[in-house]
Design a protein around this motif. Structure first.
Motif, PDB file in Angstrom:
ATOM      1  N   ILE A  30       0.856  -1.193   0.000  1.00 28.54           N
ATOM      2  CA  ILE A  30       0.000   0.000   0.000  1.00 28.54           C
ATOM      3  C   ILE A  30       0.886   1.235   0.000  1.00 28.54           C
ATOM      4  CG2 ILE A  30      -1.784   1.269   1.239  1.00 28.54           C
ATOM      5  CD1 ILE A  30      -2.664  -1.393   2.479  1.00 28.54           C
ATOM      6  N   ARG A  31       0.609   2.145  -0.956  1.00 29.45           N
ATOM      7  CA  ARG A  31       1.446   3.343  -1.045  1.00 29.45           C
ATOM      8  C   ARG A  31       0.640   4.518  -1.614  1.00 29.45           C
ATOM      9  NH1 ARG A  31      -0.274   3.506  -5.705  1.00 29.45           N
ATOM     10  NH2 ARG A  31       0.718   2.638  -7.571  1.00 29.45           N
ATOM     11  N   TYR A  32       1.121   5.711  -1.298  1.00 28.79           N
ATOM     12  CA  TYR A  32       0.607   6.937  -1.910  1.00 28.79           C
ATOM     13  C   TYR A  32       1.426   7.191  -3.176  1.00 28.79           C
ATOM     14  CZ  TYR A  32      -2.028   8.370   2.262  1.00 28.79           C
ATOM     15  OH  TYR A  32      -2.918   8.451   3.316  1.00 28.79           O
ATOM     16  N   GLN A  33       0.746   7.559  -4.232  1.00 27.12           N
ATOM     17  CA  GLN A  33       1.429   7.988  -5.448  1.00 27.12           C
ATOM     18  C   GLN A  33       1.078   9.468  -5.651  1.00 27.12           C
ATOM     19  OE1 GLN A  33       0.298   6.379  -9.407  1.00 27.12           O
ATOM     20  NE2 GLN A  33       2.464   5.765  -9.548  1.00 27.12           N
ATOM     21  N   VAL A  34       2.071  10.317  -5.525  1.00 23.10           N
ATOM     22  CA  VAL A  34       1.856  11.763  -5.502  1.00 23.10           C
ATOM     23  C   VAL A  34       2.336  12.383  -6.810  1.00 23.10           C
ATOM     24  CG1 VAL A  34       2.305  13.891  -4.244  1.00 23.10           C
ATOM     25  CG2 VAL A  34       2.243  11.703  -3.006  1.00 23.10           C
TER      26      VAL A  34
END
Length: 237
Positions: free
Chosen positions: A207-211
């Motif tokens: 699970i990760r944020y992609q900014v």
């Protein structure tokens, strides 16, 4: 004869005096009664005035209470629908420094409630030419996939698509172990620029944020991944 005449005259004078006294007494009694009547009438008028004043007071209280209640109720109603009057962020807003009227946690709550429960598997925010800033949220409910678009200014559900699909992606949470502001802060520390959008989902089980960052130095825009578990930051070329 002379004595008899004087006696008769004296008797008549006494009788006349008594009559005058009686008449005077009678007039005095009526005057007292009239005075009492006038006094009582004045008292009644005062009571009526007081009563009228009481009614006026009641009307005033009712008016005040009604106005106050109506005003308070209106205020509550207005507060409940306040998002409808919220100012939309401009298209070039920097999401790292500016707050959307409907933040991520609230948008997720709206999506889950609209879907009838379930688990959130992805959350993203982007600017749309037609609707402005829009949340795109995917919710899995009992073998069904719910894709929802939610206006980030008003909270209105713009689109809701359902399809039978067993979703196996991991559940994501915008409140733990890493919030969007924390992720965006890590991303801009790695690469300076304006945050124009982001999404939270999984890639190969991670699970990760992609900014999305528009570089301030004029170079090409970049995507910065932030791992929610480790805080590791990686720039996608």
């Amino acid at each position: 004869m002379i004595r008899t005449t004087r006696s008769t005259t004296t008797a008549r004078a006494a009788a006349l005096g008594a009559l005058v006294i009686a008449l005077a007494a009678g007039c005095g009694g009526q005057s007292d009664e009239n005075d009492e009547g006038i006094t009582q009438g004045a008292g009644s008028g005062s009571s009526a005035s007081d009563d009228g004043g009481g009614e006026t007071g009641d009307d005033t209280a009712a008016s005040d209470g009604g106005d106050t209640a109506a005003s308070d109720g209106g205020g509550s109603a207005s507060d409940t629908a306040g998002s409808e009057d919220a100012a939309a962020l401009p298209a070039d807003a920097d999401l790292a420094t500016e707050q959307l009227p409907v933040p991520a946690e609230e948008a997720v709550g709206i999506a889950v409630q609209t879907a009838g429960g379930g688990e959130t598997v992805s959350v993203s925010i982007d600017h749309d030419d037609d609707h402005g800033w829009v949340w795109e949220i995917e919710v899995a409910v009992d073998g069904q996939e719910h894709d929802l678009d939610i206006d980030a200014t008003t909270g209105k559900v713009l689109e809701h698509d359902e399809e039978d699909d067993e979703v196996d992606d991991p559940v994501v949470d915008v409140t733990s172990p890493m919030t969007p502001p924390e992720a965006l802060d890590l991303a801009v520390q790695e690469r300076d620029g304006r945050v124009s959008g982001w999404d939270l989902d999984s890639d190969d089980g991670t699970i990760r944020y992609q900014v999305d960052i528009e570089s301030s130095d004029g170079e090409d825009d970049v995507e910065v991944d932030v791992d929610v578990s480790t805080g590791e930051v990686r720039v996608e070329d």
